[in-house]
Each structure stands twice: as structure tokens, then as C-alpha cells.
Design an enzyme around this catalytic site. Sequence first.
Site, PDB file in Angstrom:
ATOM      1  N   LYS A 165       0.831  -1.203   0.000  1.00 67.20           N
ATOM      2  CA  LYS A 165       0.000   0.000   0.000  1.00 67.20           C
ATOM      3  C   LYS A 165       0.868   1.255   0.000  1.00 67.20           C
ATOM      4  O   LYS A 165       1.911   1.297   0.668  1.00 67.20           O
ATOM      5  CB  LYS A 165      -0.906  -0.032   1.232  1.00 67.20           C
ATOM      6  CG  LYS A 165      -1.887   1.135   1.346  1.00 67.20           C
ATOM      7  CD  LYS A 165      -2.750   0.939   2.587  1.00 67.20           C
ATOM      8  CE  LYS A 165      -3.731   2.092   2.804  1.00 67.20           C
ATOM      9  NZ  LYS A 165      -4.568   1.867   4.016  1.00 67.20           N
ATOM     10  N   SER A 193      -9.086   2.885   3.040  1.00 67.28           N
ATOM     11  CA  SER A 193      -8.080   3.475   2.183  1.00 67.28           C
ATOM     12  C   SER A 193      -7.226   2.460   1.438  1.00 67.28           C
ATOM     13  O   SER A 193      -6.443   2.815   0.566  1.00 67.28           O
ATOM     14  CB  SER A 193      -7.174   4.394   3.009  1.00 67.28           C
ATOM     15  OG  SER A 193      -6.495   3.670   4.039  1.00 67.28           O
ATOM     16  N   SER A 225      -9.849   0.364   7.241  1.00 64.76           N
ATOM     17  CA  SER A 225      -9.230   0.506   5.918  1.00 64.76           C
ATOM     18  C   SER A 225      -8.695  -0.780   5.321  1.00 64.76           C
ATOM     19  O   SER A 225      -8.284  -0.793   4.158  1.00 64.76           O
ATOM     20  CB  SER A 225      -8.103   1.551   5.969  1.00 64.76           C
ATOM     21  OG  SER A 225      -8.643   2.845   6.078  1.00 64.76           O
TER      22      SER A 225
END
Length: 467
Positions: free
Chosen positions: A82, A157, A181
Site C-alpha cells: 500500500k 483506504s 481501511s
Amino acid sequence: MNETDLAFTPALELAQLIRRRDVSPLELVEIYLERIQRLNPQLGSYFTVTAQLAIADAKTKTELLNTTSELPPFFGVPISIKDLNTVAGVPCTYGSPALLNNIPEFDDGVVTRIKQAGFIILGKTATSELGSFPYTEPTGFPPARNPWNLEYTPGGSSGGAAAAVAAGLCAIAQGSDGGGSIRGPAACCGLVGIKPARGRVSKAPVGDRLAGISANGPIARTVADAAALLDAMSGYITGDPYWLPDPEPSFLAAAQAQPPKLRIAFGTGVLPLGVADANCQQGVLQTVKLLEQLGHQVVEKSPDFSGLVEPFQVVWQSGVAASGLPPEILQPVNRWLLARTGSVADYIQAVYKMQIVARQIVAFFDDVDVLVLPVYLHSPIRIGEWAALSPEDTFQQIVNWVAPCPVANATGQPAIALPVGFDSHGLPISVQLIGKPAAEATLISLAAQIEAANPWIQHRPDFAISD
């Protein structure tokens, strides 16, 4: 096995294929890179693709296959990282185009552990700006889209990570979870996502600036894959402010073991923020019915999270101010959050209040092993659905959508998202299991039992298999 089948093969199985020399690390990397080149322009799941680095690493590992039998558990398996986590020499944007030239000189501790486990990094996946939102549409980047229906968000996210795994653009992914997330994107994309217990995965080499609410964790196609990646991620690194002992036996072993008969509570909403929509409620009700059939003791009850909402929001939104980015480069909601961030004293008071309420919520688990909740209170939103709203109205929509998730961040308890069906738009429906403190093993065993009774691995998005 054809290339599409390989792209959707669980990571643990790929590791075994590599060990048997049925496929090489280089062949796998080339398969995934071709899929990224072909599908990512529509999907928006990667910000940065590290093709040259991945190929070089794959060539080295392919050569090593012929010279050594001592291999780490995920040797040669492709993974994504990520873009809130640093990989040395690779841009780390945090979802902001102003940081496209931000090239870190070090790996995050979790990235170091991932490399030590033998993974090959394919690139950096899309995130919302500063990881603030449960959708992944940062200014200056294409929106990340849900491979099950490209008109909808894959969540956030860790939206890019979940979209990439669901579409077969990596075998497995690293994500992070400060308010849902990992769990939210896993739910939106029909995957398994684990938010580990506080202290399970190190934040090294940096500190923890959000009072322990955020954790790195796995996003995978199967419970066993997620458990094995959590094994690889976990462990103390010198100087960690809090940590948990290594699991004994491993989390992967927990995924392969039958759970005992458990005391399971459930709810279809969150006090005081409301109940889930019909799809999300149905996912919970179907799951608890299955759990009863499996012999577990099930009762409908859930803690009241009323006292947690306000202090958690104060702590969570302080992450925008902590980024140090100037307001003029931020998206409107982050700019609004920055403007309403209070003093240091306000933050400390919020942490104090959050910890008090968290103790009360954890006490609920004295008589309960697992709490089953929706992951979100309604199905995924469309791309840009809230774009015309004011920042304040957008923030309220976010709070009302993700309401079941922040409790585990505030308390530090482990939680896992698990797919259980589809809604009328062809989008996955998932449930969330929250466990006792540090009890990932119980959640993983239970999730594996649910997965075995209601298999999911055969499902693939049409978008991702239309060669």
C-alpha cells in the site's frame, strides 16, 4: 493450469508450485505484470508498478531455486504494498500528487518482514489521500474501481490493494487499517481482510502517532493466505512501544484447526449510528444461522458505542494535521478536517476518553468470544457519489457508512472481514468478526470454518477474466 488460473491461485498454493518447480517466480511475475499493464488502466489499483525491480528479483529467485532447498514460506510469490508504507527507492505518495517525488531511503518494518518471507513486490497500490477515506479517489490519480462492478468503489483506504487482489493483479496484498481501511476494502471486493490486534505488527522504524488505532495487516483470497501473511508480518522489533508475543502455534495452524464451541454475539447495526441496510443485515443473519448450525452458542446483543464516536473522531482526524502537508494541496474533506483539528490538549483528552470507553467495550467480551457485525452499514457507493457534497456532509456520510469498524481500532482488538454473498448489483456482501484482545487465532479458526461451509474462492469478477 492456464495463466488466468495461476493469477487467481491462492498465495500458499503458488508457493508450493514454486517449490515443486511447476512454475518459476519469473513466470509468475511476468503473468501479473502483463495483467497489470492490461487491466490497471481501467481499475486504477496501482499508483506505481515496479516492473524492473520485480523482474530482477524474480530472476534472482528463479536461479536460487536450483541451488538451495532452504526457502522462506512465500518464496517467489508476488505481492503489493500500500502506498502509505515505504519501500526503499520507490515513490511513496500517501495519495497526494505533491509527493510523487518522495523517494524513501528505507523499508517500513512490515515491508522488511514481507521481503524476508520471500515475496516479490510488484508495486505500490492506490490509497485515498493520507488514508483518510473509505473510497479511493485522490486528486491527481485515476479512481480505484471495484473489479466486480467498475462503477463502484473498492473501498478505502486500502482500496487499490483489495482491487488488485480481487482482479488477479497480485497474489496477496499488504494493507493498513486505522478505522476499517483493511476490512472495508476486503468487504467491498469479496476478500478476507484482517485488522490485527494492537502490537501484533510492528510500526518500525517510525513511531505510532495515532494512539495505537492503526495496524498493518493482510488482504487475501482465503483465510489461510491471510493467516500465513499475518504470521510473516508479526513480531517485535527493537523499541516497539507495545507488542504481543508470537502466536503458538502459528496463525496458519489456527486456520487449519477446528474452533471449539464458541459464545457468539451479533448485531445488525451500531448504537448510536443506526442499523445496516437490508443486504448487510442479511449477510449477518445468514452467518449467525450458519454458526448455530455449526454448534456455536449465538445470542443477539452488542455494545453501545455511543461514548466512542466523538473521541475516536478527534484522534483519527489528527492524522491529517500530523502529515504536515499544507492545506492548499489537500482535498476539500481533508482541508476541512485540518481546519477543525484542536489543540494538543484536545487530542490528549480525546485519547483519555477513548481509552476509558474502550475498556468498557472490551469488558463486553468477558462473556463473549466473538462479536459478529456488518463491516459497513450499506453496500459500496458509486465512484464520485459524494463528490458534490460539502466536506461536512461527506464526513457525516463516511461516519454513517463505516460505523461498525472503528470500535476494533479504538480497543485494539483483532477483527476479520469475510465474504458471504452478493447483493443485487453483483457486489460482495461480507461480515465482520471481532475477537477478544490478542485472540486472532480464535477469529481465524472460526473464519476458516465459515469459509469451508460457504466456499468463496471459486468466484472471480467477469472484468478480470475477460482475456
